[in-house]
Design an enzyme around this catalytic site. Structure first.
Site, mmCIF file in Angstrom:
data_model
loop_
_atom_site.group_PDB
_atom_site.id
_atom_site.type_symbol
_atom_site.label_atom_id
_atom_site.label_comp_id
_atom_site.label_asym_id
_atom_site.label_seq_id
_atom_site.Cartn_x
_atom_site.Cartn_y
_atom_site.Cartn_z
ATOM 1 C CB SER A 48 -83.994 26.931 -3.207
ATOM 2 O OG SER A 48 -84.040 26.382 -4.429
ATOM 3 N N GLY A 50 -79.698 28.691 -7.118
ATOM 4 C CA GLY A 50 -78.983 29.130 -8.641
ATOM 5 C C GLY A 50 -78.190 30.676 -8.319
ATOM 6 C CE1 TYR A 156 -85.820 16.402 -10.361
ATOM 7 C CE2 TYR A 156 -84.895 14.338 -11.768
ATOM 8 C CZ TYR A 156 -85.159 15.616 -11.834
ATOM 9 O OH TYR A 156 -84.380 16.755 -12.506
ATOM 10 C CB VAL A 200 -71.596 12.123 -10.399
ATOM 11 C CG1 VAL A 200 -71.118 12.382 -11.854
ATOM 12 C CG2 VAL A 200 -69.923 11.621 -10.005
#
Ligand SMILES: NC(=O)c1ccc[n+]([C@@H]2O[C@H](COP(=O)([O-])OP(=O)(O)OC[C@H]3O[C@@H](n4cnc5c(N)ncnc54)[C@H](O)[C@@H]3O)[C@@H](O)[C@H]2O)c1
Length: 345
Positions: A48, A50, A156, A200
């Site tokens: 999904s 990788g 998360y 980022v």
């Protein structure tokens, strides 16, 4: 699942998420660590996030495409391989996006982990290594240290902390040994540069390569300590042999924090390009987050910290040659309210 009191130990190793960024470097570290001997490495990844090409081509490595949410697959693999060590890295790790995909986040990152913990208990895995996150600290004061009470503020981080607690409970009740790492802001070669939600450094490199300004949420004074992947994977790999690590939690990464504005300059410098930026609406995020690493330093003599300049130069050399696919939007979102406008594109 069969209940078998005489579970025989093999020398097989399971690495979930091994086709991903950190997972594929971990596979390399395990293969390069002669304490594992000729152990077989099974990589489970649903691709999904990788890529198959990240998985090292090595006769000792078997790749299985599948999800940690597929209980029958997990049971079958444990029954077949009786893994001695489990390294669990599979997760959907877009922390900011987790506010908008709560159900998916908990199904994938919490319940998927529980499937592995159940199997590890049943098949008497010798050590279960889990990559948690400094997201568990929420907006605690930096430097964040392992003795602080975690108070995650996003789904998360909540899922990561729940797995940490579940591992501690599994240890108390069933004797499952574990090691938990809380890495942070990891960047480097094989990072998915097409991912628009994270991280980022990859987002900045992607934009520079396309001749676009680097997007910064808010005024860019947020602070993070960025960690090159080569500082993470050898420590995680070797943790199963380290008695000082058993049933312990470690922050893992670099000490020195930079603002996102400073990072943008350094990324552009590493890419040999002019730093152009665009400031977006601030998003809901922890403003300052960096860690202390005394505990990991004391337990792991091989723990090292690559400077940001050097790490970025390694990643930039790779990124300039990398094939960057099209960035996919996550679908379906469960909540659209308060979604940062740049994520609607
Ligand atoms: N990169 C960081 O800065 C960072 C920091 C702290 C913790 N972590 C944790 O480290 C781990 C690896 O992160 P990464 O940055 O390499 O991300 P990544 O997306 O590159 O790797 C995660 C891998 O897990 C796979 N995956 C996701 N859900 C799956 C499922 N249900 N079944 C099987 N495979 C699945 C993806 O395909 C991907 O290959 C994650 O658990 C993440 O939460 C990462």
């Amino acid at each position: 699942m069969r209940l078998d009191k005489t579970v025989s130990q093999s020398s097989s190793i399971l690495i979930t998420g091994g086709a991903g960024f950190m997972g594929s470097h971990l596979v390399d570290s395990v293969l390069g660590d002669n304490r594992f001997g000729e152990a077989r490495v099974v990589v489970v990844d649903d691709l999904s996030g990788g890529k198959l090409e990240n998985v090292p081509r090595d006769p000792r490595v078997e790749f299985v495409r599948g999800s940690i949410n597929d209980q029958s697959l997990i049971k079958r693999l444990f029954d077949q391989h009786r893994f001695r060590y489990v390294y669990h890295l599979a997760a959907y790790a877009a922390e900011g996006l987790s506010h908008f995909i709560r159900n998916f986040n908990y199904s994938n990152n919490l319940l998927g982990s529980v499937n592995l913990i159940n199997a590890a208990i049943e098949y008497e895995t010798s050590c279960f290594v889990f990559t948690s996150s400094i997201a568990v600290y929420g907006d605690g004061d930096s430097p964040l240290t392992e003795d602080m009470q975690p108070r995650p503020v996003d789904p998360y981080g909540i899922a990561k902390f729940a797995v940490e607690l579940d591992l501690a409970a599994a240890n108390q009740t069933h004797g499952l040994k574990y090691v938990i790492f809380r890495p942070h802001n990891v960047y480097g070669e094989r990072q998915n540069l097409a991912d628009k939600y994270r991280n980022v450094v990859g987002i900045f490199m992607n934009r520079l390569l396309r001749g676009l300004p680097m997007p910064i949420f808010g005024d860019g004074t947020q602070q993070r300590a960025f960690t090159h992947v080569s500082d993470v994977s050898p420590v995680v790999a070797g943790s199963v042999f380290n008695p000082k690590a058993t049933n312990q939690v470690f922050n893992l990464g670099c000490d020195r924090a930079y603002t996102v504005n400073q990072l943008a300059e350094k990324v552009a410098q590493a890419m040999g390009m002019t730093p152009t930026t665009v400031h977006l609406q601030p998003r809901h995020e922890v403003h300052v987050a960096y860690c202390g690493h005394e505990k990991v330093r004391a337990a792991f003599p091989n723990f090292s910290q690559t400077t940001l300049e050097h790490g970025l130069s390694l990643m930039a050399a790779w990124a300039k040659e990398a094939t960057i696919g099209e960035g996919q939007s996550f679908e379906p979102l469960e909540i659209e309210k308060n979604l940062p406008p740049s994520w609607r594109e």
